[in-house]
Design an enzyme around this catalytic site. Structure first.
Site, PDB file in Angstrom:
ATOM      1  CG  HIS A  57      -1.989  -1.136   1.069  1.00  0.00           C
ATOM      2  ND1 HIS A  57      -2.420  -1.626   2.524  1.00  0.00           N
ATOM      3  CD2 HIS A  57      -2.344  -1.937   0.341  1.00  0.00           C
ATOM      4  CE1 HIS A  57      -3.194  -2.556   2.173  1.00  0.00           C
ATOM      5  NE2 HIS A  57      -3.309  -2.861   0.878  1.00  0.00           N
TER       6      HIS A  57
HETATM    7  C1  FAD Z   1      -0.388  -7.548  -4.689  1.00  0.00           C
HETATM    8  C2  FAD Z   1      -1.324  -6.316  -4.204  1.00  0.00           C
HETATM    9  C3  FAD Z   1      -2.331  -6.450  -3.342  1.00  0.00           C
HETATM   10  C4  FAD Z   1      -3.074  -5.489  -2.891  1.00  0.00           C
HETATM   11  N1  FAD Z   1      -4.304  -5.851  -2.418  1.00  0.00           N
HETATM   12  C5  FAD Z   1      -4.907  -4.769  -1.939  1.00  0.00           C
HETATM   13  C6  FAD Z   1      -6.440  -5.108  -1.552  1.00  0.00           C
HETATM   14  O1  FAD Z   1      -6.640  -6.311  -1.221  1.00  0.00           O
HETATM   15  N2  FAD Z   1      -7.211  -4.014  -1.322  1.00  0.00           N
HETATM   16  C7  FAD Z   1      -6.958  -2.876  -1.477  1.00  0.00           C
HETATM   17  O2  FAD Z   1      -7.733  -1.773  -1.393  1.00  0.00           O
HETATM   18  N3  FAD Z   1      -5.753  -2.445  -2.079  1.00  0.00           N
HETATM   19  C8  FAD Z   1      -5.013  -3.649  -2.482  1.00  0.00           C
HETATM   20  N4  FAD Z   1      -3.592  -3.045  -2.996  1.00  0.00           N
HETATM   21  C9  FAD Z   1      -3.619  -1.687  -3.201  1.00  0.00           C
HETATM   22  C10 FAD Z   1      -4.254  -0.892  -4.504  1.00  0.00           C
HETATM   23  O3  FAD Z   1      -4.469  -1.939  -5.561  1.00  0.00           O
HETATM   24  C11 FAD Z   1      -3.437   0.094  -4.903  1.00  0.00           C
HETATM   25  O4  FAD Z   1      -3.375   1.068  -3.859  1.00  0.00           O
HETATM   26  C12 FAD Z   1      -4.038   0.830  -5.937  1.00  0.00           C
HETATM   27  O5  FAD Z   1      -4.360   0.113  -7.073  1.00  0.00           O
HETATM   28  C13 FAD Z   1      -3.300   2.058  -6.441  1.00  0.00           C
HETATM   29  O6  FAD Z   1      -3.897   2.497  -7.560  1.00  0.00           O
HETATM   30  P1  FAD Z   1      -2.970   3.672  -8.584  1.00  0.00           P
HETATM   31  O7  FAD Z   1      -3.896   4.087  -9.745  1.00  0.00           O
HETATM   32  O8  FAD Z   1      -2.498   4.529  -7.729  1.00  0.00           O
HETATM   33  O9  FAD Z   1      -1.815   2.635  -9.221  1.00  0.00           O
HETATM   34  P2  FAD Z   1      -1.835   1.353 -10.102  1.00  0.00           P
HETATM   35  O10 FAD Z   1      -3.326   0.777  -9.859  1.00  0.00           O
HETATM   36  O11 FAD Z   1      -0.758   0.748  -9.738  1.00  0.00           O
HETATM   37  O12 FAD Z   1      -1.938   1.869 -11.438  1.00  0.00           O
HETATM   38  C14 FAD Z   1      -0.711   2.593 -12.159  1.00  0.00           C
HETATM   39  C15 FAD Z   1      -0.526   2.396 -13.682  1.00  0.00           C
HETATM   40  O13 FAD Z   1       0.385   3.040 -14.387  1.00  0.00           O
HETATM   41  C16 FAD Z   1       0.965   2.332 -15.278  1.00  0.00           C
HETATM   42  N5  FAD Z   1       2.299   2.893 -15.489  1.00  0.00           N
HETATM   43  C17 FAD Z   1       3.105   3.288 -14.627  1.00  0.00           C
HETATM   44  N6  FAD Z   1       4.459   3.844 -15.153  1.00  0.00           N
HETATM   45  C18 FAD Z   1       3.850   4.173 -16.505  1.00  0.00           C
HETATM   46  C19 FAD Z   1       4.272   4.763 -17.477  1.00  0.00           C
HETATM   47  N7  FAD Z   1       5.645   5.372 -17.341  1.00  0.00           N
HETATM   48  N8  FAD Z   1       3.693   4.802 -18.738  1.00  0.00           N
HETATM   49  C20 FAD Z   1       2.620   4.349 -18.853  1.00  0.00           C
HETATM   50  N9  FAD Z   1       2.049   3.643 -17.717  1.00  0.00           N
HETATM   51  C21 FAD Z   1       2.408   3.734 -16.546  1.00  0.00           C
HETATM   52  C22 FAD Z   1       1.101   0.912 -14.704  1.00  0.00           C
HETATM   53  O14 FAD Z   1       1.343   0.170 -15.279  1.00  0.00           O
HETATM   54  C23 FAD Z   1      -0.123   0.677 -13.816  1.00  0.00           C
HETATM   55  O15 FAD Z   1      -1.148   0.182 -14.901  1.00  0.00           O
HETATM   56  C24 FAD Z   1      -2.763  -4.065  -3.411  1.00  0.00           C
HETATM   57  C25 FAD Z   1      -1.902  -3.804  -4.225  1.00  0.00           C
HETATM   58  C26 FAD Z   1      -0.945  -4.902  -4.923  1.00  0.00           C
HETATM   59  C27 FAD Z   1       0.189  -4.669  -5.767  1.00  0.00           C
END
Ligand code: FAD
Length: 527
Positions: free
Chosen positions: A467
């Site tokens: 997280h």
């Molecule tokens: C294994 C795991 C288990 C988890 N379990 C839970 C859970 O059970 N419940 C919960 O609430 N949360 C959970 N989380 C946390 C939650 O999923 C994340 O906090 C949330 O998805 C974050 O969202 P985000 O949009 O910030 O980033 P992300 O969803 O990580 O999205 C970022 C995106 O940007 C893309 N990206 C990155 N850099 C670039 C670039 N330079 N160019 C183009 N694209 C790029 C990535 O590929 C990705 O698709 C978990 C996370 C993981 C990894």
């Protein structure tokens, strides 16, 4: 050579993760704007993405950035593994599907830190807007929104035992951690639809794909934000070995997550001037806070052998697969972290400081270590860490991972609390409901007894529970990167909308709050 293919848009969004899918979907609801969504990963076609119990099989696959932290001085100099989704849906395509919003006071704290509009009363409507809760609409829940939030279809008997153990120890039974109060023990609701994962891509992106004003480019790795003076005007990216550029007439929106959003800002010249100059990067804006304020949930496992063959350890059978494929029921619908609890270690605390997630399975070393036989375990999660870390560039190569200085347990209070978490975890497993199932303790193990021994064990075995937040925090202080409307300070036409903007890590899993903040950001932009 840079290719300029059909490259004029109103909004260019970097990252199709939890937040990026919301942004692409909500902004393209307006047919008069053209939206481009760039995603470094590929399509979400792997079967393990759909099957809930298989999520750990995606670790270190092509769907995972598979980051590692720098050696952690307080964790015996270990490098910790950080999975992050690299696929449509981002981390919501590989996460454990636990639907938790955080404590009401988390958002009131955000507002009190100089972020008007982010108190719990302000954000509740966005949680509800996102939600299609199987239990229907209520004061705290939404129905009819994009994201399916469900009860587990086939909960394991051991997960029941865990809830009963909490109740036996005197904690309240809590049927809804996202309702009036968070404290107590109960089952988690999950982001699943009819027994399959419901990622942000499923919920938001796929229903919008037919819109002519939305373009999605996967396999597109953003390398730089393009500026004219102090205005963001587009994004450079690599796709299929070619350098391409897309122009944004209105805004560039960074949704790359807690690791990539600060990395991309730094690569683009937005960050601490000293760090940028040392790498020869031209400074567009000297923003001290980019990459700072990193916070994450650290966990420690308490695990037992199970004396009965009821856990999920041997659930990969043809019969269970058939049951899943035909009826979407059975052990493979498990998200592994089925039940849990939120606990205050002192009664005078305003909110819980420990979270438990129980799994009817051995979950050791992110699932990479798979002992023989049957097991069950909990993770005790340090919910409100005092420790702060940072993310910095290693080099100007946009394809290189940045340095993740997580700085776990730099505060002694954090270690003390995790020791308490292990001790309470042991009491939970010593409770009567586990009498029919309890075998010898596998972790920490009978030889680990005193507080000092438990602390040593934590230094050797604690891991991230995935997280990380906070590296582009919103606020009004000198370390703030974005304002309360998520606009990058001192730059026009550029926002960050993802988990990196959280000023303080919430007391719970981070996906729902990330979707919420993207819902709110889309409303702010469309207004
Ligand atoms: C294994 C795991 C288990 C988890 N379990 C839970 C859970 O059970 N419940 C919960 O609430 N949360 C959970 N989380 C946390 C939650 O999923 C994340 O906090 C949330 O998805 C974050 O969202 P985000 O949009 O910030 O980033 P992300 O969803 O990580 O999205 C970022 C995106 O940007 C893309 N990206 C990155 N850099 C670039 C670039 N330079 N160019 C183009 N694209 C790029 C990535 O590929 C990705 O698709 C978990 C996370 C993981 C990894």
């Amino acid at each position: 050579m840079i290719q300029r293919i059909a490259n004029m848009f109103d909004y260019v969004i970097v990252g199709a993760g939890s937040a990026g899918c919301v942004m692409a979907s909500r902004l393209s609801e307006d047919p008069s704007v053209r939206v481009l969504l760039l995603e470094a990963g590929g399509p979400d076609t792997r079967r393990e993405i759909r099957i809930p119990a298989a999520f750990a099989k995606l670790f270190r696959s092509e769907c995972d950035w598979a980051y590692s932290t720098e050696p952690q001085p307080r964790l015996n100099n270990r490098r910790l593994y950080w999975p992050r989704g690299k696929v449509l849906g981002g981390s919501s395509s590989i996460n454990a599907m636990v639907y938790i919003r955080g404590h009401h006071s988390d958002f009131d704290d955000w507002a009190a830190l100089g972020n008007p509009g982010w108190s719990f009363a302000d954000v509740l409507s966005y949680f509800k807007k996102a939600e299609d809760n199987q239990r229907g609409a209520s004061e705290y829940h939404g129905a009819g929104g994009p994201l399916a939030v469900s009860d587990l279809r086939s909960p394991n008997v051991l997960s029941d035992a865990f809830v009963e153990a909490g109740v036996e120890l005197g904690f309240p039974r809590n049927p809804d951690f996202n309702g009036a109060g968070q404290e107590g023990f109960g089952f988690y609701q999950v982001t699943q639809k009819r027994g399959a994962r419901h990622s942000a891509a499923d919920a938001y992106l796929k229903p919008a794909l037919a819109r002519p004003n939305l373009t999605v480019r996967s396999g597109a790795h953003a390398t730089q934000v393009l500026f004219e003076g102090r205005r963001a005007v587009g994004v450079a990216y690599l796709r299929g070995g070619h350098a391409e550029e897309a122009r944004a007439g209105r805004e560039v929106i960074l949704c790359g997550g807690t690791v990539n959003s600060p990395q991309l800002l730094l690569l683009s010249g937005v960050g601490p001037a000293g760090q940028l100059r040392a790498l020869g990067i031209r400074v567009v804006a000297d923003l001290r806070g980019v990459g700072e304020n990193l916070q994450d949930h650290l966990e420690i496992v308490v695990g037992h052998q199970c004396t009965q063959p009821v856990s999920l350890d041997r659930a990969e059978t043809l019969g269970n697969l058939l049951q899943y494929v035909l009826f979407r029921r059975g052990p493979l619908t498990s998200n592994v972290a089925e039940s849990g609890g939120f606990v205050k270690t002192r009664p005078d605390l305003p909110a819980p400081d420990l979270q438990y997630m129980f799994g009817p399975v051995y979950y050791l070393d992110h699932g990479f270590t798979r002992p023989k036989g049957y097991g069950f375990g909990l993770v005790a999660v340090l919910l409100r860490p005092q420790s702060r870390g940072r993310i910095t560039l290693r080099s100007t190569d946009p394809l290189a991972h940045p340095a993740i200085h997580a700085n776990y347990l730099s505060s002694d209070a954090d270690l003390t609390l995790l020791v308490d978490g292990v001790k309470l975890g042991r009491r939970l497993f010593a409770a009567k409901p586990f009498d029919p199932y309890r075998g010898p303790e596998a972790r920490p193990g009978a030889q680990v007894q005193t507080d000092a021994e438990i602390a040593n064990h934590i230094r050797r075995h604690a891991e991230s529970i995935y997280h990380p937040v906070g590296t582009c925090k919103m606020g009004a202080d000198p370390l703030a990167v974005v304002d309360a409307q998520l606009r990058v300070r001192g730059i026009a036409g550029l926002r960050v909308v993802d988990a990196s903007v959280m000023p303080v890590l919430i007391g719970g899993n981070t996906n729902a709050a990330t979707l919420m903040l993207a819902e709110k950001a889309a409303t702010l932009i469309r207004r």
